[in-house]
Scaffold this active site. Structure first.
Site, mmCIF file in Angstrom:
data_model
loop_
_atom_site.group_PDB
_atom_site.id
_atom_site.type_symbol
_atom_site.label_atom_id
_atom_site.label_comp_id
_atom_site.label_asym_id
_atom_site.label_seq_id
_atom_site.Cartn_x
_atom_site.Cartn_y
_atom_site.Cartn_z
ATOM 1 N N TYR A 1 0.943 -1.057 -0.115
ATOM 2 C CA TYR A 1 -0.291 0.060 -0.271
ATOM 3 C C TYR A 1 1.064 1.546 0.035
ATOM 4 C CZ TYR A 1 1.383 0.711 4.897
ATOM 5 O OH TYR A 1 2.143 1.128 6.112
ATOM 6 N N CYS A 2 0.716 3.105 -0.402
ATOM 7 C CA CYS A 2 1.173 3.870 -0.188
ATOM 8 C C CYS A 2 -0.177 4.738 0.243
ATOM 9 C CB CYS A 2 2.082 4.385 -1.838
ATOM 10 S SG CYS A 2 0.195 4.534 -3.009
#
Length: 318
Positions: free
Chosen positions: A67-68
């Site tokens: 994830y970012c």
């Protein structure tokens, strides 16, 4: 997110360059600049993931969630690379922002809370651990906060998490408890705490729910609680104990604080902690009296001494 490993795609200078190019030139130009930075890091990125897995006793067949911030280009680019290498990769839709929103939603839900109450020194945290061993669903707020909840609560404890990290940890535990309760559990035990635990605090929505939950009040004689406190806190750093007493001098009262400090210097822990215990008993009783519907919520369980076996009495009484 708890348990996550940071894999920075850009340093601060590179991020600034990509961001500036995106705003002032075009999306395509920003991506090309990003690829210039990303290309030389590809092997390092793959090896970093392999090392992270090995540290946890895992191998390359383990599923990986990436994830970012928003679940956009950065996590997508790394997912492509790791997938090309052979990892089983999943990208969190919406990124950390989506997870954070999910975490905050957990605090407004209803839970079958049962609160373990009792004056200071009643061994409430130990009771929670015993309840867990007995198969009950438990959340240890002090364990998550890394603080025992009083002016002395940080002594001998690791550094507290940030408020955001505390909330994330708590949200995950609530979600796990909810899943297990749906499989047949009856209640979720949690210790009676102030809204503030050291430098972190319980989310307002969750705190409001806890104020309406039934309390199993473990009633243990003063002498036995005092002995338990001496055993638990008498081994701690004396200078840290002194600093804690000084911090609560105004609330404790100058004369009582002075006497407690003198007893501490003389190594008379029983006399020192007796003064402190009287103060905390009054403080807890005041908080209990201010709770709405107190007469209907508080159920007293009388116990002769501080013992993990008191957990069986709590289960039997509910």
């Amino acid at each position: 997110m708890p348990g996550a490993v940071n894999l920075p795609l850009f340093n601060d200078e590179q991020r600034a360059q990509v961001g500036t190019a995106y705003k002032q030139v075009s999306r395509e130009h920003a991506i090309k600049i990003g690829l210039d930075a990303f290309g030389p890091q590809m092997r390092t990125m793959v090896e970093s993931v392999e090392r992270a897995l090995r540290r946890q006793g895992l191998d390359n067949t383990t599923s990986i969630c990436l994830y970012c911030w928003r679940g956009g280009m950065r996590s997508g680019a790394v997912a492509w690379l790791l997938g090309l290498y052979g990892f089983d990769v999943h990208v969190l839709e919406g990124g950390y922002k989506a997870f954070r929103n999910w975490a905050l939603e957990q605090f407004g839900k209803e839970y079958p809370f049962r609160i373990v109450g009792g004056f200071t020194g009643a061994g409430k945290t130990e009771l929670l651990h015993r309840l867990q061993l007995e198969g009950e669903q438990v959340i240890d707020l002090e364990g998550l906060a890394r603080h025992k909840g009083s002016a002395f609560g940080s002594i001998g404890m690791p550094a507290q998490p940030t408020q955001e990290q505390f909330e994330n940890l708590l949200a995950l535990q609530l979600d796990v408890a909810r899943s297990r309760l749906s499989a047949g559990g009856l209640r979720l035990w949690i210790e009676d705490e102030s809204q503030r635990i050291g430098q972190v605090h319980l989310p307002h929505t969750l705190w409001a729910t806890l104020q309406k939950a039934p309390i199993s009040f473990v009633d243990i004689p003063f002498a036995q609680r005092l002995q338990h406190l001496v055993e638990e806190y008498g081994v701690l750093d004396k200078e840290r104990l002194r600093e804690a007493i000084v911090r609560i001098t105004r609330r404790l009262g100058g004369q009582h604080a002075k006497a407690a400090l003198e007893f501490l210097d003389e190594g008379q822990f029983t006399d020192c902690f007796s003064i402190l215990l009287h103060y905390y008993d009054k403080l807890y009783a005041k908080g209990l009296e201010q709770r709405a519907a107190r007469e209907q919520l508080v159920h007293t369980i009388s116990c002769a001494d501080v013992s993990n076996n008191n957990a069986l009495k709590l289960i039997a009484a509910t």
